[in-house]
Design an enzyme around this catalytic site. Structure first.
Site, PDB file in Angstrom:
ATOM      1  N   SER A 167       0.835  -1.210   0.000  1.00 48.55           N
ATOM      2  CA  SER A 167       0.000   0.000   0.000  1.00 48.55           C
ATOM      3  C   SER A 167       0.868   1.258   0.000  1.00 48.55           C
ATOM      4  O   SER A 167       0.636   2.185  -0.778  1.00 48.55           O
ATOM      5  CB  SER A 167      -0.929   0.018   1.218  1.00 48.55           C
ATOM      6  OG  SER A 167      -1.783  -1.097   1.190  1.00 48.55           O
TER       7      SER A 167
ATOM      8  N   ASN B 230      -5.687  -8.891  -7.879  1.00 46.58           N
ATOM      9  CA  ASN B 230      -5.716  -9.630  -6.617  1.00 46.58           C
ATOM     10  C   ASN B 230      -6.992 -10.439  -6.408  1.00 46.58           C
ATOM     11  O   ASN B 230      -7.006 -11.387  -5.643  1.00 46.58           O
ATOM     12  CB  ASN B 230      -5.492  -8.694  -5.424  1.00 46.58           C
ATOM     13  CG  ASN B 230      -6.314  -7.445  -5.502  1.00 46.58           C
ATOM     14  OD1 ASN B 230      -6.228  -6.687  -6.465  1.00 46.58           O
ATOM     15  ND2 ASN B 230      -7.144  -7.215  -4.509  1.00 46.58           N
TER      16      ASN B 230
ATOM     17  N   GLN C  14       0.727  -8.916  -6.410  1.00 44.45           N
ATOM     18  CA  GLN C  14       0.310 -10.307  -6.607  1.00 44.45           C
ATOM     19  C   GLN C  14       1.276 -11.071  -7.509  1.00 44.45           C
ATOM     20  O   GLN C  14       1.259 -12.304  -7.524  1.00 44.45           O
ATOM     21  CB  GLN C  14      -1.102 -10.363  -7.211  1.00 44.45           C
ATOM     22  CG  GLN C  14      -2.204  -9.941  -6.260  1.00 44.45           C
ATOM     23  CD  GLN C  14      -2.425 -10.927  -5.117  1.00 44.45           C
ATOM     24  OE1 GLN C  14      -2.200 -12.117  -5.244  1.00 44.45           O
ATOM     25  NE2 GLN C  14      -2.873 -10.411  -3.982  1.00 44.45           N
TER      26      GLN C  14
ATOM     27  N   CYS D 267     -16.743  -7.855   1.870  1.00 47.60           N
ATOM     28  CA  CYS D 267     -17.241  -8.283   3.183  1.00 47.60           C
ATOM     29  C   CYS D 267     -16.403  -7.706   4.307  1.00 47.60           C
ATOM     30  O   CYS D 267     -16.901  -7.450   5.397  1.00 47.60           O
ATOM     31  CB  CYS D 267     -17.240  -9.800   3.268  1.00 47.60           C
ATOM     32  SG  CYS D 267     -15.716 -10.554   2.733  1.00 47.60           S
TER      33      CYS D 267
HETATM   34  C1  LIG Z   1      -2.089  -7.026  -0.906  1.00 49.79           C
HETATM   35  C2  LIG Z   1      -2.079  -6.060  -2.010  1.00 49.79           C
HETATM   36  C3  LIG Z   1      -1.713  -4.712  -1.800  1.00 49.79           C
HETATM   37  C4  LIG Z   1      -1.424  -4.177  -0.433  1.00 49.79           C
HETATM   38  O1  LIG Z   1      -0.218  -4.652   0.098  1.00 49.79           O
HETATM   39  P1  LIG Z   1       0.055  -4.509   1.654  1.00 49.79           P
HETATM   40  O2  LIG Z   1       1.467  -4.955   1.844  1.00 49.79           O
HETATM   41  O3  LIG Z   1      -0.916  -5.408   2.341  1.00 49.79           O
HETATM   42  O4  LIG Z   1      -0.136  -3.075   2.003  1.00 49.79           O
HETATM   43  C5  LIG Z   1      -1.671  -3.875  -2.890  1.00 49.79           C
HETATM   44  N1  LIG Z   1      -1.961  -4.314  -4.126  1.00 49.79           N
HETATM   45  C6  LIG Z   1      -2.302  -5.588  -4.381  1.00 49.79           C
HETATM   46  C7  LIG Z   1      -2.582  -6.010  -5.772  1.00 49.79           C
HETATM   47  C8  LIG Z   1      -2.385  -6.504  -3.331  1.00 49.79           C
HETATM   48  O5  LIG Z   1      -2.741  -7.759  -3.576  1.00 49.79           O
END
Ligand SMILES: *Cc1c(COP(=O)(O)O)cnc(C)c1O
Length: 395
Positions: A71, A151, A179, A324
């Protein structure tokens, strides 16, 4: 019995990742900014981890910035490109309708600050058409941000082609590869990627650590002000145990990509085959151009949350496409983006496998989903209406 099939949400840490961390909490616990030997030892370890990340991304160590996760990396990439654009009087950004919220919400914020945001459609298959990117680029475009793999539905995007189009137009190209990292091959130079985000906990590393690659020459903006860490671009004492562990997990995952991909693709395709036998079910996203471990399906007449809770009682940990977690009843923006109608989008199920899953587990999942879907449909007034012809099938 418990089967964990929610690896797109997070993964179990590998023994390697855990063991790699320990010495950096017990012995090499220094602050890399300290001038004494304990600190300098940590600084060397940090450099080695940076070099390792760079090696498997195909870039230079100085192009890697450590962050608190995917993030933060997404936020920093987008804000950096936006600030750069603004300095040049370019305030148009292109992205897609099915990005992660770390991207979409950052873009929303920029829109309020006067940026024009174009969100491209992703089609029924969940794949961006590079031609659409080409056509959307204009004089004012400062950034194109397209995720490497989605994701929710796992679809893999034509990153290299999009990167080429951006390079030819002189527009920065960012990809959220959270991902994809450790699961699909990445070489930022060959794929024309200017900025890339990744996160350790999606490839069996620790939570709360990630990385941002930024091609040298692009000025990075701070999200977190503070000390001179990360070449002055990200304040805060470096999380050495997590960073070192991430680098080890990333190397391990990259070395095993072919082997894991083969194993997971086989299990994925068996899952899709088994679950497709359930009447009035449909696969979400392209059947082949998807992450080796991702299955996402909708079952008509089923409510996603009930399905998940009942699967959990059967020992299967899965996820729903719908929001959810936020407690809202809005269906997933990803499923809406591929054209699923609301009532169908509510009945979605995401199963995401890792190399720790087995073929026996896959058979048990198929059996559990079949049973639970049958049970829920038997109780459902909507299903009765469908069966008795008072309502028409959508799938
Ligand atoms: C999990 C995810 C994020 C966020 O990553 P974090 O390390 O949990 O902040 C961002 N983009 C995608 C596509 C994700 O799957």
């Amino acid at each position: 019995m418990q089967i964990y099939a929610d690896n797109a949400a997070t993964t179990k840490m590998s023994d390697l990742a855990i063991e790699t961390m320990l010495p950096f909490m017990k012995d090499t616990y220094g602050n890399p900014s300290s001038l004494h030997s304990v600190g300098q030892e940590a600084a060397e370890v940090l450099m080695a981890a940076r070099e390792k990340m760079a090696k498997y991304l195909g870039c230079e160590a100085r192009e890697i910035y450590f962050t608190s996760g995917g993030s933060e990396a997404d936020n920093q990439a987008i804000v950096s490109a936006a600030n750069r654009g603004e300095r040049k009087g370019k305030k148009h950004i292109i992205s897609t309708a099915f990005e992660h919220h770390a991207v979409l919400h950052t873009l929303k914020k920029l829109e309020k600050q006067g940026f024009e945001i174009t969100l491209l459609p992703v089609g029924e298959k969940g794949i961006v058409n590079p031609e659409d990117v080409k056509n959307a680029i204009k004089e004012e475009t400062c950034l194109v941000s397209v995720m490497y793999a989605n994701n929710e539905i796992g679809t893999i995007q034509p990153i290299e082609e999009i990167g080429k189009i951006c390079a030819d137009s002189g527009v920065i190209f960012h990809t959220d590869a959270v991902q994809a990292a450790g699961h699909l091959k990445i070489n930022v130079k060959e794929q024309n990627i200017d900025m890339l985000s990744l996160s350790a906990h999606k490839f069996h590393g620790p939570k709360g650590v990630g990385a941002l690659y930024v091609k040298s020459g692009i000025v990075v903006s701070n999200i977190i002000e503070g000390g001179a860490q990360e070449r002055g671009k990200r304040g805060g004492t470096e999380n050495i145990p997590a960073i070192v562990s991430m680098a080890a997990a990333f190397e391990d995952a990259c070395l095993k990509i072919d082997e894991n991909s083969k194993k997971l693709t086989k299990m994925r395709d068996r899952l899709i085959e088994g679950l497709s036998k359930i009447p009035h079910s449909i696969l979400n996203g392209d059947a082949k151009k998807r992450l080796p471990g991702n299955v996402n399906m909708c079952f008509e007449g089923i409510e996603g949350e009930s399905l998940l809770l009942m699967l959990d009682m059967h020992g299967v940990c899965a996820s729903s496409g719908s929001a959810c977690t936020s407690g809202s009843l809005d269906p997933s923006h990803v499923l809406l983006a591929i054209g699923r109608v609301h009532e169908i989008a509510h009945g979605s199920l995401r199963l995401s496998l890792s190399e720790y899953n087995t073929e026996e587990e896959v058979e048990l999942i198929i059996k559990a989903v079949d049973e639970v879907v049958g049970y829920l449909r038997n109780m459902s007034p909507v299903w009765r209406d469908l069966m008795e012809g008072r309502r028409t099938h959508v799938i």
